[in-house]
Design an enzyme around this catalytic site. Structure first.
Site, short mmCIF file in Angstrom:
data_model
loop_
_atom_site.label_atom_id
_atom_site.label_comp_id
_atom_site.label_asym_id
_atom_site.label_seq_id
_atom_site.Cartn_x
_atom_site.Cartn_y
_atom_site.Cartn_z
CG HIS A 97 0.73 46.20 44.32
ND1 HIS A 97 1.18 46.42 45.61
CD2 HIS A 97 1.20 44.98 43.97
CE1 HIS A 97 1.88 45.38 46.02
NE2 HIS A 97 1.92 44.48 45.05
CG ASP B 128 -14.63 27.46 70.09
OD1 ASP B 128 -13.78 26.84 69.43
OD2 ASP B 128 -14.91 27.18 71.28
CG ASP C 244 5.25 37.54 45.87
OD1 ASP C 244 5.42 38.30 46.82
OD2 ASP C 244 4.52 37.83 44.88
CE1 TYR D 233 4.70 34.80 37.15
CE2 TYR D 233 3.60 36.26 35.59
CZ TYR D 233 4.28 36.08 36.78
OH TYR D 233 4.53 37.14 37.60
CG HIS E 31 0.81 40.09 37.12
ND1 HIS E 31 1.77 41.06 37.30
CD2 HIS E 31 1.49 38.91 37.05
CE1 HIS E 31 2.96 40.51 37.36
NE2 HIS E 31 2.83 39.20 37.19
CG HIS F 134 -2.17 35.26 44.22
ND1 HIS F 134 -3.31 36.02 44.13
CD2 HIS F 134 -1.14 36.11 43.99
CE1 HIS F 134 -2.98 37.27 43.87
NE2 HIS F 134 -1.67 37.35 43.78
CG ASP G 223 4.67 42.50 47.62
OD1 ASP G 223 5.10 41.35 47.42
OD2 ASP G 223 3.69 42.98 47.01
CG HIS H 202 -2.58 44.38 46.37
ND1 HIS H 202 -3.30 43.30 45.98
CD2 HIS H 202 -1.29 44.09 46.03
CE1 HIS H 202 -2.51 42.39 45.43
NE2 HIS H 202 -1.28 42.85 45.47
CD GLU I 151 6.41 42.27 44.42
OE1 GLU I 151 5.45 43.00 44.75
OE2 GLU I 151 6.45 41.05 44.70
NE ARG J 174 5.33 37.83 41.40
CZ ARG J 174 4.72 36.64 41.43
NH1 ARG J 174 4.28 36.07 40.32
NH2 ARG J 174 4.55 36.01 42.59
CD GLU K 156 4.09 42.77 41.70
OE1 GLU K 156 4.00 41.52 41.78
OE2 GLU K 156 3.57 43.55 42.52
#
Length: 429
Positions: free
Chosen positions: A349, A34, A255, A384, A345, A238, A266, A356, A410, A408, A380
């Site tokens: 974006h 709850d 990131d 990898y 990827h 991710h 971001d 996004h 970005e 990466r 970005e």
């Protein structure tokens, strides 16, 4: 900001003409048993009202003689407010948010038809709230069934996203101020994280330092689950476990972005835990950086959205050819996407109220969105090379010296009248 919200509603109503638009608030989500997650308003709902409570509905009816902007909200309830927090209530909703009329959410089914019966169509996005979707469909079917007796009513439902989201794509000055604040806090957090990082510390320690700054500077918190990925964890796009102990001679990919006033930063940076790249890490890093800088150069008003991605891909593929990670003709490798095991990827974006963010990337099979001033996007690229990576068919096995490297870079970029502004330039790369 109320003047800004009013202007957005007026702009939307001008677009829908003799129709009615309906927007539903976000619902509360259960964390466990709850206990609920912190409430986060639906971005479209917030964009049009600034109203930050659940169990609410906005109706925009430009054709109505008196009530063009109607709010349905939770009524005041002292007993419930003792447990779950204060509510604006029906009367204050009119006063504080400029509604022409406000009702209790319990009156929705009774009152909604009078804002629909003379509309040409309904603008509504069929979202995740299936119960509310069915409520709208029930009202629409009822009006269709009685259309012949009235001669008026909505003959169709059209997705509101295709009217509202182009508006959200170009940021106002007020939005730009909030974006700059979110991004500046994100910049501070990344710079602190880089200084705090050292061999032997755990990924979650870095995460804690970053998110401490987000809240310390007035942010809502993280814009999304922070990624603090050391070593081969950086090859998981991710990765959010953030529980590994960092070692010398490996990289750390962070990131993370701050949410401030519902707007988001971001940023991704990758750097050596011990302060110095190995030769292999430096080689891949320089390649990703070159791809990013050349992609950034394509962020110009009038350029196609896809030009950014295409530029980054060509630089990355050419570099991997030189390193022997790929082999063959560069144009064929790109066409057949043989690079995808190492770069899976897109290069960016839209960024705004959503990480996004809302907005089309493509219209039709061949036509990409054209960049225009006021848009904010990420750039970005990355490489990898997972320890267990499987090359594309016909491609060579990857030398062990490259395996386990994930990088990466970005940035958040504003399209300007004359080119672009890198809003995240304060974080070194």
């Amino acid at each position: 900001m109320q003047a800004e919200y009013r202007q957005r509603r007026e702009q939307l109503m001008a677009k829908i003409g003799n129709s009615t638009a309906i927007f539903r608030s976000a619902t509360t989500a259960v964390m466990h048993n709850d206990v609920e997650y912190n409430f986060r308003q639906d971005s479209d709902f917030f964009y049009l009202t600034g109203f930050n409570e659940p169990e609410a509905v906005v109706v925009l009816a430009p054709h109505h003689s008196e009530h063009r902007f109607v709010l349905f909200v939770q009524p005041k309830d002292p007993e419930k407010e003792t447990w779950t927090g204060y509510r604006v209530g029906v009367e204050a909703a009119k006063e504080l948010y400029g509604a022409d009329e406000a009702y209790s959410i319990a009156e929705l089914n009774e009152k909604l038809p009078k804002y629909l019966e003379k509309a040409d169509r309904i603008y509504y996005h069929l979202g995740r709230d299936e119960k509310f979707n069915n409520t709208i469909l029930k009202h629409w079917r009822g009006l269709i069934a009685t259309y012949g007796k009235r001669g008026t009513g909505p003959i169709a439902i059209e997705d509101s996203n295709f009217v509202l989201h182009p508006m959200r794509l170009v940021k106002s000055q007020a939005e730009l101020e909030l974006m700059r604040k979110a991004i500046n806090i994100s910049v501070e957090a990344h710079n602190h994280a880089r200084e705090f990082t050292q061999p032997g510390r755990y990924e979650y320690e870095i995460q804690a330092e970053i998110e401490h700054i987000f809240r310390l500077r007035g942010g809502v918190g993280p814009a999304y689950p922070s990624i603090v990925a050391s070593g081969a964890n950086a090859c998981v796009l991710h990765y959010i476990e953030n529980d590994r102990q960092m070692q010398d001679n490996e990289l750390l990919l962070i990131d993370a972005g701050c949410c401030y006033g519902y707007y988001n930063g971001d940023i991704t940076r990758t750097f050596p835990v011990g302060g110095k790249f190995t030769p292999e890490q430096k080689t891949i890093y320089d390649l990703v950086l070159s791809a990013q800088l050349q992609a950034l150069a394509q962020v110009q008003p009038g350029n196609s959205w896809n030009l950014i991605h295409d530029t980054a891909v060509r630089v990355l593929v050419e570099g991997m050819l030189d390193l022997g990670i790929l082999q063959g003709n560069i144009d064929e490798l790109i066409k057949e996407e043989k690079y995808k095991p190492y770069y899976m990827h897109r290069t960016g974006h839209w960024l705004g109220l959503d990480v996004h963010d809302a907005g089309m990337y493509k219209q039709g099979e061949e036509t990409w969105q054209i960049l225009q001033p006021g848009q904010i996007l990420t750039v970005e690229p990355g490489i990898y090379i997972a320890p267990n990576v499987k090359p594309a068919e016909g491609q060579p096995e990857v030398d062990n010296r490259w395996r386990g490297i994930g990088i990466r870079i970005e940035d958040n970029v504003l399209v300007t009248e004359s080119g672009h502004e890198v809003l995240t330039a304060g974080v070194p790369k």
